[in-house]
Design a protein around this motif. Sequence first.
Motif, PDB file in Angstrom:
ATOM      1  N   LYS A 133       0.931  16.060   9.741  1.00  4.44           N
ATOM      2  CA  LYS A 133      -0.205  14.986   9.259  1.00  4.44           C
ATOM      3  C   LYS A 133       0.150  13.955   9.940  1.00  4.44           C
ATOM      4  N   LEU A 134      -0.878  13.151  10.120  1.00  4.37           N
ATOM      5  CA  LEU A 134      -0.760  11.898  10.722  1.00  4.37           C
ATOM      6  C   LEU A 134      -1.728  10.782   9.632  1.00  4.37           C
ATOM      7  N   LEU A 135      -1.102   9.642   9.448  1.00  2.00           N
ATOM      8  CA  LEU A 135      -1.957   8.665   8.612  1.00  2.00           C
ATOM      9  C   LEU A 135      -2.737   7.849   9.332  1.00  2.00           C
ATOM     10  N   ASP A 136      -3.898   7.798   9.361  1.00  2.00           N
ATOM     11  CA  ASP A 136      -4.924   6.751   9.823  1.00  2.00           C
ATOM     12  C   ASP A 136      -5.207   5.788   8.947  1.00  2.00           C
ATOM     13  N   PHE A 137      -4.510   4.416   8.891  1.00  3.80           N
ATOM     14  CA  PHE A 137      -4.718   3.454   7.829  1.00  3.80           C
ATOM     15  C   PHE A 137      -5.488   2.297   8.554  1.00  3.80           C
ATOM     16  N   ASP A 138      -6.631   1.828   8.070  1.00  2.00           N
ATOM     17  CA  ASP A 138      -7.273   0.924   8.393  1.00  2.00           C
ATOM     18  C   ASP A 138      -6.711  -0.515   7.875  1.00  2.00           C
ATOM     19  N   MET A 139      -6.057  -1.323   8.774  1.00  2.00           N
ATOM     20  CA  MET A 139      -5.510  -2.519   8.192  1.00  2.00           C
ATOM     21  C   MET A 139      -6.576  -3.652   7.782  1.00  2.00           C
ATOM     22  N   GLU A 140      -7.735  -3.573   8.112  1.00  2.00           N
ATOM     23  CA  GLU A 140      -8.758  -4.580   7.555  1.00  2.00           C
ATOM     24  C   GLU A 140      -9.276  -4.116   5.942  1.00  2.00           C
ATOM     25  N   THR A 141      -9.549  -2.869   6.111  1.00  2.00           N
ATOM     26  CA  THR A 141     -10.148  -2.331   4.795  1.00  2.00           C
ATOM     27  C   THR A 141      -9.069  -1.805   3.795  1.00  2.00           C
ATOM     28  N   TYR A 200       1.046  -1.241  -0.073  1.00  3.85           N
ATOM     29  CA  TYR A 200       0.069   0.085   0.020  1.00  3.85           C
ATOM     30  C   TYR A 200       0.794   1.244  -0.016  1.00  3.85           C
ATOM     31  N   GLY A 201       1.146   1.818  -1.230  1.00  2.00           N
ATOM     32  CA  GLY A 201       2.182   2.816  -1.294  1.00  2.00           C
ATOM     33  C   GLY A 201       1.395   4.330  -1.557  1.00  2.00           C
ATOM     34  N   LYS A 202       0.267   4.339  -2.145  1.00  2.00           N
ATOM     35  CA  LYS A 202      -0.435   5.417  -2.292  1.00  2.00           C
ATOM     36  C   LYS A 202      -0.800   6.350  -1.211  1.00  2.00           C
ATOM     37  N   CYS A 203      -0.980   5.489  -0.018  1.00  2.00           N
ATOM     38  CA  CYS A 203      -1.365   6.343   1.250  1.00  2.00           C
ATOM     39  C   CYS A 203      -0.196   7.058   1.781  1.00  2.00           C
ATOM     40  N   LEU A 204       1.171   6.480   1.365  1.00  2.00           N
ATOM     41  CA  LEU A 204       2.261   7.124   1.966  1.00  2.00           C
ATOM     42  C   LEU A 204       2.815   8.522   1.258  1.00  2.00           C
ATOM     43  N   GLN A 205       2.235   8.578  -0.196  1.00  2.66           N
ATOM     44  CA  GLN A 205       2.627   9.670  -1.025  1.00  2.66           C
ATOM     45  C   GLN A 205       2.390  11.068  -0.536  1.00  2.66           C
ATOM     46  N   LYS A 206       1.223  10.986   0.521  1.00  2.00           N
ATOM     47  CA  LYS A 206       0.907  12.548   0.876  1.00  2.00           C
ATOM     48  C   LYS A 206       2.209  12.768   1.952  1.00  2.00           C
ATOM     49  N   PHE A 207       2.966  11.928   2.662  1.00  2.00           N
ATOM     50  CA  PHE A 207       3.755  12.239   3.366  1.00  2.00           C
ATOM     51  C   PHE A 207       5.077  12.556   2.718  1.00  2.00           C
ATOM     52  N   MET A 208       5.465  11.919   1.727  1.00  2.00           N
ATOM     53  CA  MET A 208       6.716  12.360   1.006  1.00  2.00           C
ATOM     54  C   MET A 208       6.925  13.961   0.929  1.00  2.00           C
ATOM     55  N   ALA A 209       5.995  14.609   0.467  1.00  2.00           N
ATOM     56  CA  ALA A 209       6.199  15.954   0.192  1.00  2.00           C
ATOM     57  C   ALA A 209       7.074  16.536   1.257  1.00  2.00           C
ATOM     58  N   GLU A 248      -8.485   1.279   3.831  1.00  4.40           N
ATOM     59  CA  GLU A 248      -8.798   2.697   3.754  1.00  4.40           C
ATOM     60  C   GLU A 248      -7.987   3.497   4.298  1.00  4.40           C
ATOM     61  N   TYR A 249      -7.816   4.841   4.113  1.00  4.06           N
ATOM     62  CA  TYR A 249      -6.962   5.582   4.777  1.00  4.06           C
ATOM     63  C   TYR A 249      -7.442   7.273   4.986  1.00  4.06           C
ATOM     64  N   GLU A 250      -6.997   7.575   5.831  1.00  8.97           N
ATOM     65  CA  GLU A 250      -7.185   9.261   6.074  1.00  8.97           C
ATOM     66  C   GLU A 250      -6.204   9.904   6.458  1.00  8.97           C
ATOM     67  N   ILE A 251      -5.862  11.080   5.927  1.00 11.55           N
ATOM     68  CA  ILE A 251      -4.891  11.744   6.199  1.00 11.55           C
ATOM     69  C   ILE A 251      -5.264  12.928   7.373  1.00 11.55           C
TER      70      ILE A 251
END
Length: 194
Positions: free
Chosen positions: A56-64, A18-27, A66-69
């Motif tokens: 920022k904080l990544l809230d990553f749902d490990m079951e679904t 799951y890489g897309k969710c980390l891209q918002k942190f990369m900036a 889905e994520y929220e920044i």
Amino acid sequence: LYPAILRYDRLTGKCCYYGKCLQKFMAARSARKEELSGGCILRGHHLLLASAWSNKLLDFDMETSEYEIRIIGPEDTQGTGAMLQDDRNPDVYWLLPRVDRAIRKWNYQTGAYEIIDDYPEGYECAKDWFIEYTYRFSGAIKQDGGIWLFPCYGNMILRLDMASGRLEQVELPLPHKLDERQRLFFLQQADFFS
């Protein structure tokens, strides 16, 4: 830095990335700011991953998957060095600063946060000689309703009372005074607090 969250199934050997969710942190990263995470906590099936260089904080749902920044604190927040859950309220988290002064008390359910930066009189934090960051704390532990903050480049051991949000200096019977630390590269000695 690995560019994804990796899910590994021990029974099947299958890996999911799951890489897309980390891209918002990369900036917030650069050649001098390579660390991504400034602390992580599991909250049920959620992985809470605080940015080391932003608010920022990544809230990553490990079951679904889905994520929220989530945005915690003002835009000029310079990241999280550690994150601890409050002993009295499991919805409250303490985000300790990486290089700035702001300790953030954050409620997961409401999104509300409070900034605590009223340090005891005489508190100072030296700058790293190479990159000129003021790394405040080398470690933190929870004990008896407080968070004990051990200095990296700071000149005091502090205790943050989780009930009142008050910071106070703590004197411990150590073999050296804090200003007698012997290392030149890092002010923190590996064996200083042992």
